[in-house]
Design a protein around this motif. Structure first.
Motif, PDB file in Angstrom:
ATOM      1  N   GLY A   1      -3.404  38.822  22.586  1.00  0.00           N
ATOM      2  CA  GLY A   1      -4.801  38.414  22.720  1.00  0.00           C
ATOM      3  C   GLY A   1      -5.347  37.630  21.559  1.00  0.00           C
ATOM      4  N   LEU A   2      -4.669  37.690  20.390  1.00  0.00           N
ATOM      5  CA  LEU A   2      -5.164  36.993  19.201  1.00  0.00           C
ATOM      6  C   LEU A   2      -4.346  35.728  18.964  1.00  0.00           C
ATOM      7  CD1 LEU A   2      -6.997  36.868  16.688  1.00  0.00           C
ATOM      8  CD2 LEU A   2      -5.286  38.250  15.483  1.00  0.00           C
ATOM      9  N   ASN A   3      -5.029  34.593  18.885  1.00  0.00           N
ATOM     10  CA  ASN A   3      -4.380  33.312  18.636  1.00  0.00           C
ATOM     11  C   ASN A   3      -5.028  32.644  17.429  1.00  0.00           C
ATOM     12  OD1 ASN A   3      -2.632  32.736  21.252  1.00  0.00           O
ATOM     13  ND2 ASN A   3      -4.569  33.629  21.917  1.00  0.00           N
ATOM     14  N   LEU A   4      -4.194  32.152  16.526  1.00  0.00           N
ATOM     15  CA  LEU A   4      -4.688  31.530  15.296  1.00  0.00           C
ATOM     16  C   LEU A   4      -4.090  30.137  15.137  1.00  0.00           C
ATOM     17  CD1 LEU A   4      -4.118  34.545  12.865  1.00  0.00           C
ATOM     18  CD2 LEU A   4      -6.255  33.960  14.022  1.00  0.00           C
ATOM     19  N   ILE A   5      -4.917  29.195  14.710  1.00  0.00           N
ATOM     20  CA  ILE A   5      -4.476  27.842  14.352  1.00  0.00           C
ATOM     21  C   ILE A   5      -5.083  27.530  12.992  1.00  0.00           C
ATOM     22  CG2 ILE A   5      -4.576  25.396  14.930  1.00  0.00           C
ATOM     23  CD1 ILE A   5      -4.954  26.176  17.823  1.00  0.00           C
ATOM     24  N   ALA A   6      -4.272  27.030  12.074  1.00  0.00           N
ATOM     25  CA  ALA A   6      -4.794  26.687  10.750  1.00  0.00           C
ATOM     26  C   ALA A   6      -3.974  25.544  10.176  1.00  0.00           C
ATOM     27  CB  ALA A   6      -4.743  27.893   9.812  1.00  0.00           C
ATOM     28  N   GLY A   7      -4.615  24.750   9.335  1.00  0.00           N
ATOM     29  CA  GLY A   7      -3.906  23.650   8.704  1.00  0.00           C
ATOM     30  C   GLY A   7      -4.620  23.176   7.455  1.00  0.00           C
ATOM     31  N   PHE A   8      -3.859  22.569   6.561  1.00  0.00           N
ATOM     32  CA  PHE A   8      -4.424  21.962   5.348  1.00  0.00           C
ATOM     33  C   PHE A   8      -3.589  20.737   5.013  1.00  0.00           C
ATOM     34  CE2 PHE A   8      -4.626  21.239   0.779  1.00  0.00           C
ATOM     35  CZ  PHE A   8      -6.004  21.186   0.584  1.00  0.00           C
ATOM     36  N   SER A   9      -4.257  19.697   4.524  1.00  0.00           N
ATOM     37  CA  SER A   9      -3.538  18.483   4.142  1.00  0.00           C
ATOM     38  C   SER A   9      -4.183  17.866   2.915  1.00  0.00           C
ATOM     39  CB  SER A   9      -3.540  17.469   5.286  1.00  0.00           C
ATOM     40  OG  SER A   9      -4.858  17.008   5.543  1.00  0.00           O
ATOM     41  N   HIS A  10      -3.359  17.201   2.134  1.00  0.00           N
ATOM     42  CA  HIS A  10      -3.816  16.428   0.974  1.00  0.00           C
ATOM     43  C   HIS A  10      -3.141  15.077   1.030  1.00  0.00           C
ATOM     44  CE1 HIS A  10      -5.016  15.316  -3.097  1.00  0.00           C
ATOM     45  NE2 HIS A  10      -3.756  14.958  -3.299  1.00  0.00           N
TER      46      HIS A  10
ATOM     47  N   GLY B   1      -9.795   7.932   4.987  1.00  0.00           N
ATOM     48  CA  GLY B   1     -10.264   9.271   5.273  1.00  0.00           C
ATOM     49  C   GLY B   1     -10.333  10.135   4.030  1.00  0.00           C
ATOM     50  N   PRO B   2     -10.910  11.333   4.148  1.00  0.00           N
ATOM     51  CA  PRO B   2     -10.983  12.249   3.007  1.00  0.00           C
ATOM     52  C   PRO B   2      -9.597  12.655   2.515  1.00  0.00           C
ATOM     53  CG  PRO B   2     -12.470  12.944   4.770  1.00  0.00           C
ATOM     54  CD  PRO B   2     -11.606  11.868   5.335  1.00  0.00           C
ATOM     55  N   GLN B   3      -9.472  12.861   1.211  1.00  0.00           N
ATOM     56  CA  GLN B   3      -8.171  13.251   0.646  1.00  0.00           C
ATOM     57  C   GLN B   3      -7.760  14.655   1.073  1.00  0.00           C
ATOM     58  OE1 GLN B   3      -8.018  12.832  -3.607  1.00  0.00           O
ATOM     59  NE2 GLN B   3      -7.780  10.618  -3.527  1.00  0.00           N
ATOM     60  N   ASN B   4      -8.717  15.560   1.186  1.00  0.00           N
ATOM     61  CA  ASN B   4      -8.415  16.955   1.517  1.00  0.00           C
ATOM     62  C   ASN B   4      -9.066  17.313   2.851  1.00  0.00           C
ATOM     63  OD1 ASN B   4      -7.006  17.589  -0.990  1.00  0.00           O
ATOM     64  ND2 ASN B   4      -9.021  17.450  -1.954  1.00  0.00           N
ATOM     65  N   LEU B   5      -8.279  17.906   3.744  1.00  0.00           N
ATOM     66  CA  LEU B   5      -8.758  18.324   5.050  1.00  0.00           C
ATOM     67  C   LEU B   5      -8.225  19.720   5.353  1.00  0.00           C
ATOM     68  CD1 LEU B   5      -7.996  15.046   7.054  1.00  0.00           C
ATOM     69  CD2 LEU B   5     -10.291  15.875   6.482  1.00  0.00           C
TER      70      LEU B   5
ATOM     71  N   VAL C   1       0.852  -1.185   0.000  1.00  0.00           N
ATOM     72  CA  VAL C   1       0.000   0.000   0.000  1.00  0.00           C
ATOM     73  C   VAL C   1       0.890   1.237   0.000  1.00  0.00           C
ATOM     74  CG1 VAL C   1      -1.668   1.336   1.330  1.00  0.00           C
ATOM     75  CG2 VAL C   1      -1.933  -1.130   1.150  1.00  0.00           C
ATOM     76  N   GLY C   2       0.491   2.263  -0.736  1.00  0.00           N
ATOM     77  CA  GLY C   2       1.238   3.514  -0.775  1.00  0.00           C
ATOM     78  C   GLY C   2       0.393   4.693  -0.341  1.00  0.00           C
ATOM     79  N   SER C   3       1.036   5.655   0.284  1.00  0.00           N
ATOM     80  CA  SER C   3       0.360   6.876   0.717  1.00  0.00           C
ATOM     81  C   SER C   3       1.290   8.062   0.462  1.00  0.00           C
ATOM     82  CB  SER C   3       0.011   6.794   2.207  1.00  0.00           C
ATOM     83  OG  SER C   3      -0.496   8.025   2.685  1.00  0.00           O
ATOM     84  N   LYS C   4       0.794   9.040  -0.273  1.00  0.00           N
ATOM     85  CA  LYS C   4       1.558  10.251  -0.566  1.00  0.00           C
ATOM     86  C   LYS C   4       0.721  11.473  -0.199  1.00  0.00           C
ATOM     87  CE  LYS C   4       4.125   8.328  -4.499  1.00  0.00           C
ATOM     88  NZ  LYS C   4       4.478   8.505  -5.929  1.00  0.00           N
ATOM     89  N   GLY C   5       1.412  12.546   0.170  1.00  0.00           N
ATOM     90  CA  GLY C   5       0.662  13.752   0.476  1.00  0.00           C
ATOM     91  C   GLY C   5       1.542  14.875   0.986  1.00  0.00           C
ATOM     92  N   PHE C   6       0.890  15.963   1.362  1.00  0.00           N
ATOM     93  CA  PHE C   6       1.587  17.086   1.984  1.00  0.00           C
ATOM     94  C   PHE C   6       0.695  17.682   3.050  1.00  0.00           C
ATOM     95  CE2 PHE C   6      -0.790  19.146  -1.428  1.00  0.00           C
ATOM     96  CZ  PHE C   6      -1.284  20.290  -0.817  1.00  0.00           C
TER      97      PHE C   6
END
Length: 806
Positions: A672-681, A706-710, A656-661
């Motif tokens: 006072g401002l805090n940000l969290i963000a992420g993206f995956s493929h 799971g879904p390819q894009n999150l 089985v193979g799995s590739k992504g970023f």
């Protein structure tokens, strides 16, 4: 001419003396008003680029400072800056200490919100490494983020991590009843506690969670082959005692009958001897959004620390969870053989509000976990760590699932089973950590040994079909193969017990052990360039079923790991690459013939995974922006798969193979401002396998990937002055792309649609009091997750949280 040359030489001498006058240094510490050291405080020399971060003892040192008066600034995210003036003399070391007004308990919320920045981490590499020094990728979710989001369910915390998604909730069934996640396309469960085995067959309670670490990539080199780790591992860091009295009492009320009471109490038992006790406890009661289902649990976790002296310390943690639930069955909408009569949710027409169970059909998952640790500083360069872990988890009650026995008739059989299994685990580790130089090159060396033992006792019942249902909720009692009408079986404990009473059950007792030895070294070739080399040798010995020696086997496995890190801008930018390996000592499985007869134990060779990864990490603008971008390629060989000719059997083989970023961002652009963000493929597929097998058809998705894009995002803003000081709000959400839960040329493809969820909160968070209102799934989006299944998820829901801090 001689006089002129002499005068010129004298002039040049004084110029050189001034230019090369010996500089000085500044050292000191940062402590709270109650005397506790503070880690990760930034101390800068004003008007220059020179500065340092405080270490875990609150100490700092800034070298090569020109003699004279200087203004030092101590700053920490969420706190007001403090400035002091100090005079530096040539060749001397000036000392300056800062005292923050906040005490250590009040600082905890601020500290944990900065967990993702470039701090040292001891567990991910089992060597103290800053995030930019580590060639492996990992993400963290702090307890502060969980409080901001009103999280009362452990699983929900992982929505803040890119590249991971839940594929089904905890079922409570024996062996693997914890929630399943897809991590880089492969199975993952919360299986580590403070870097040690922490198995569960039910839910984890978040009351004692300080931080959740998602360690990316195959990770057997340091953590062994007892757990699935192809895509990574989920490690829970628990709360630790500290040396002052403090704590928090909280209450959560919410949708679907949520009532939750929590307490976190810390007390020094002897300040002179540095003994402290911390107790976290929670009572949780909640119903389901469906027509039946509930959860009740009681959790308590006392932990003790005894710092004998500067060299020796003892740490002890105990967790006890009692949990009872009525769990909705997993809806498997395919027999994995026949062409699907439906290709999407609209055609399946599943009613998401139906649970297909009753509150009389319950399962209990009591859990006990004990961990002990002795840390001894052998010298300035070497530290010894001895750790012990003991765990017991049980599954006791009714497990049920829905299966399409005869495809095309819109009737699905519902099967029942009485779970009665106990799993006991023991883990002992001895680690030695060294930090020394060979020539001018710094070495951080880990040498360790690991013993792991697992015993599984199973006395569960046989399996039986009780009824047939449609996705819309109709029920009949007809044999799907013969068409004969059967006696009704109702959703009561007495009726199901009567159904299962005459069936032959399990009577197995399986034990296996592993012995591992590992070493890892991080070599600083230059201050900016470092290399990691690691290797594990692991011996797995399975005694299999205690009643027979026919299934005994043993085997060896080697697991290497390599990494390289180059920091073009020291402590701000790092470029990394890694090769990582995992092996799974697959536990022997109980299998039967297709009709459920001839139960027996089957053993397997280890599965293996290899990953290549490269990327960049940054920590910029004085710790205000941390980012990680990575690209990976994973290949798994010798994979264990269900037998296509018998759903109650397994076979081995295939690749089985799995590739992504993945992209991960954590930012604190302004106070006072805090940000969290992420993206995956991610793209996961079978490379080679059995074209006739539903699970391993070459070129197809492996299932459960799971879904390819999150994508994930969360932002909070806390007002720090004025009438609304300490008030704030948060907003964020998650996106998941389309997801092929079934991908097979013979059965067809079944796709779950993409979805976007929006969440929001408002809060008031002062020194001694916090109140917040969180609303999840604001638009009440109807959405589903799945493995090879369809599992409806919660509509709009809200949580009101109140806490008193002392």
């Amino acid at each position: 001419m001689t006089k002129k040359l002499f005068l010129l030489a004298i002039t040049l001498y004084f110029i050189a003396a001034k230019a090369f006058a010996q500089n000085g240094a500044i050292s000191g510490s940062v402590r709270t008003s109650d005397g506790e050291p503070v880690e990760l405080v930034t101390v800068n020399v004003k008007g220059t680029a020179k500065g340092a971060l405080t270490d875990r003892n609150g100490k700092f040192q800034i070298k090569n400072i020109q003699p004279g008066l200087h203004r030092l600034v101590a700053s920490f995210i969420g706190l007001e800056k403090q400035e002091q003036t100090i005079e530096v003399t040539a060749g001397g070391t000036a000392t300056l200490d800062f005292t923050l007004k906040e005490n250590s308990a009040q600082l905890q919320e601020v500290i944990v919100s900065a967990r993702n920045l470039n701090r040292e981490n001891m567990i991910v590499a089992k060597i103290p490494l800053k995030k930019l020094e580590n060639p492996q990728v990992y993400n963290t979710v702090s307890s502060e983020i969980m409080k901001q989001q009103g999280i009362t369910n452990y699983d929900d915390a992982l929505r803040n991590v890119p590249g991971i998604s839940r594929t089904w909730e905890s079922t409570g069934r024996a062996g693997d009843g914890a929630s399943y996640f897809a991590l880089r396309g492969f199975d993952a469960q919360p299986s580590l506690y403070n870097g040690l085995p922490g198995l569960t067959s039910g839910n984890l309670d978040p009351a004692n969670v300080e931080e959740i670490q998602v360690i990316k990539g195959p990770s057997s080199t340091l953590f062994g082959g007892a757990f699935y780790s192809y895509g990574g591992m989920i490690n829970t860091i628990t709360k630790k005692p500290y040396h002052q009295f403090g704590g928090e009492i909280g209450y959560n009320a919410g949708s679907f009958g949520l009532n939750r009471v929590t307490a976190d109490i810390n007390a020094p038992l002897s300040k002179a001897d540095k003994i402290a006790l911390r107790v976290n406890t929670a009572y949780h009661s909640e119903n389901s959004f469906q027509d039946a289902g509930f959860k009740k649990s009681f959790f308590i976790a006392p932990s003790l620390v005894y710092e004998v002296n500067d060299r020796l310390s003892f740490h002890l943690l105990t967790e006890i969870l009692e949990e009872e639930r009525a769990v909705a069955p997993v809806f498997f909408h395919s027999d994995r053989l026949s062409p699907l009569p439906f290709k999407n949710l609209q055609e399946l027409n599943l009613n998401p509000r139906l649970s297909f169970t009753s509150n009389d059909l319950t399962i209990r998952n009591p859990r006990f976990n004990l961990q002990g640790q002795v840390v001894y500083k052998l010298s300035d360069q070497w530290t010894s760590q001895t750790v012990f872990s003991r765990g017991t988890v049980k599954s006791n009650g009714i497990y049920t699932y829905i299966w399409d026995d005869v495809s095309g008739d819109n009737w699905f059989s519902q099967y029942f089973h009485k779970e009665q299994q106990t799993t006991n685990t023991t883990d002992i580790q001895q680690n030695f950590n060294g930090d020394f130089k060979i020539g001018n090159m710094r070495n951080r060396l880990l040498v360790g040994v690991d013993y792991f033992r697992r015993n599984v006792i199973d006395n569960g019942s046989g399996w039986a079909s009780a009824r047939n249902v449609t996705p819309q909720g109709d029920v009949n009692y007809v044999d799907p193969y013969s068409g004969d009408t059967l006696a009704p079986v109702y959703l009561t404990a007495a009726s199901i017990d009567n159904l299962l009473a005459g069936l032959e059950g399990s009577a197995s007792n399986i034990t296996n052990t592993s012995f591992g030895a590992y070493a890892s070294n991080v070599l600083n070739i230059t201050p900016k360039l470092s290399a990691m080399v690691s290797l594990r040798a692991d011996y797995f010995d399975s005694k299999g079923e205690r009643s027979t020696s026919e299934d005994d086997f043993d085997q060896w496995a080697l697991s290497p790991k390599f990494g390289i890190v180059y920091q073009p801008v020291l402590d701000k930018v790092s470029i990394f690459a890694n090769y990582m390996n995992a092996f799974i000592n697959v536990a022997p499985q109980q299998v039967t013939d297709l009709d459920g007869s001839n139960p027996r134990i089957k053993s397997f060779r280890p599965e293996h995974a290899d990953q290549w990864e490269y990327g960049i990490k940054t920590n910029l603008f004085s710790d205000k922006l941390a980012a990680t971008l990575s690209v990976y390629d994973i290949k798994v060989s010798d994979r264990v798969m269900p037998n296509p000719a018998n759903i109650r059997d397994y076979t081995q083989g295939g690749k089985v193979g799995s590739k992504g970023f993945e992209l991960d961002l954590v930012a604190n652009p302004v106070t006072g401002l805090n940000l969290i963000a992420g993206f995956s493929h991610n793209k996961t597929k079978v490379i080679s396998g059995d074209a006739e097998d539903f699970y391993s058809e070459p070129g197809r998705a492996i299932g459960g990937q799971g879904p390819q894009n999150l994508a994930n995002f969360w932002a909070t803003y806390r007002i720090n002055s004025g009438t609304l000081k300490n008030a704030g709000f948060g907003i964020g959400g998650n996106y998941a792309g389309e997801y092929k839960v079934i991908d097979n040329s013979k059965t067809g493809v079944f796709t779950l649609p993409s979805y976007t969820l929006l969440n929001a909160s408002v809060f008031y968070n002062a020194n001694h009091f916090r109140i917040s209102l969180n609303v999840n799934n604001l638009t009440s989006k109807e959405y589903y997750i799945g493995y090879w299944s369809v599992n409806p998820q919660k509509p709009r829901n809200s949580t009101l949280s109140v806490a008193y801090k002392f």
